[in-house]
Design a protein around this motif. Structure first.
Motif, short mmCIF file in Angstrom:
data_model
loop_
_atom_site.label_atom_id
_atom_site.label_comp_id
_atom_site.label_asym_id
_atom_site.label_seq_id
_atom_site.Cartn_x
_atom_site.Cartn_y
_atom_site.Cartn_z
N ARG A 23 4.25 10.16 -4.02
CA ARG A 23 3.67 8.93 -3.51
C ARG A 23 4.64 8.28 -2.54
N ALA B 298 -5.04 11.20 2.14
CA ALA B 298 -4.33 10.94 0.89
C ALA B 298 -5.17 9.99 0.04
N TYR C 280 -5.00 6.44 -1.42
CA TYR C 280 -4.28 5.23 -1.08
C TYR C 280 -4.33 4.26 -2.27
N TYR C 281 -3.18 3.72 -2.60
CA TYR C 281 -3.05 2.82 -3.73
C TYR C 281 -2.52 1.46 -3.27
N TRP D 7 0.86 -1.18 0.00
CA TRP D 7 0.00 0.00 0.00
C TRP D 7 0.89 1.23 0.00
N ASP E 118 -2.91 11.68 7.63
CA ASP E 118 -3.10 10.44 6.87
C ASP E 118 -3.96 10.67 5.62
N GLY F 107 -6.67 3.63 -6.81
CA GLY F 107 -6.60 4.52 -5.67
C GLY F 107 -7.96 4.74 -5.03
N ARG G 267 0.54 5.76 -0.54
CA ARG G 267 -0.41 6.87 -0.49
C ARG G 267 0.22 8.12 -1.08
#
Length: 123
Positions: free
Chosen positions: A44, A91, A93-94, A35, A89, A116, A37
């Motif tokens: 990133r 963002a 998230y990917y 993961w 936190d 994402g 972000r």
């Protein structure tokens, strides 16, 4: 392999969210899963990674003790449980997969990326 992430949303500081990332294909268990972000205007960054069997896990210092990565190879899914969320936190998230032999926190070592999911933490 295609990745589909979901579970993002708006949460107050101190709250929790659980992200999921489902992978297509039959080779999910052969990849390290991670993961990352990306906050607005920032690069990133690595968040967490799990080894192929899920028995080894790696975390960025900023999320240690608050986030937990897990994977279910029978479901081709990786999760990110996020607790004690902070405004920083926030963002997109990917999820991503890596065919590298060993764990890496570099985006360049991850081969496929999900679309994402946005996490917004309000103060």
């Amino acid at each position: 392999v295609q990745l589909q992430a979901c579970g993002g949303g708006l949460v107050q500081a101190g709250g929790s969210l659980r992200l999921s990332c489902a992978a297509s294909g039959r080779t999910f268990s052969t990849y390290i899963m991670g993961w990352f972000r990306q906050a607005p205007g920032k690069v990133r960054e690595f968040v967490a990674a799990a080894s192929r069997r899920g028995n080894s896990k790696y975390y960025a210092e900023s999320v240690k003790g608050r986030f937990t990565i897990s994977r279910d190879n029978s479901k081709n899914t990786v999760y990110l449980q996020m607790n004690s969320l902070k405004p920083e936190d926030t963002a997109v998230y990917y999820c991503a997969l890596s065919a590298q032999e060993r764990y890496s926190d570099s985006t360049t070592d991850f081969d496929s990326w999900g679309q994402g999911t946005l996490v917004t933490v309000s103060s």
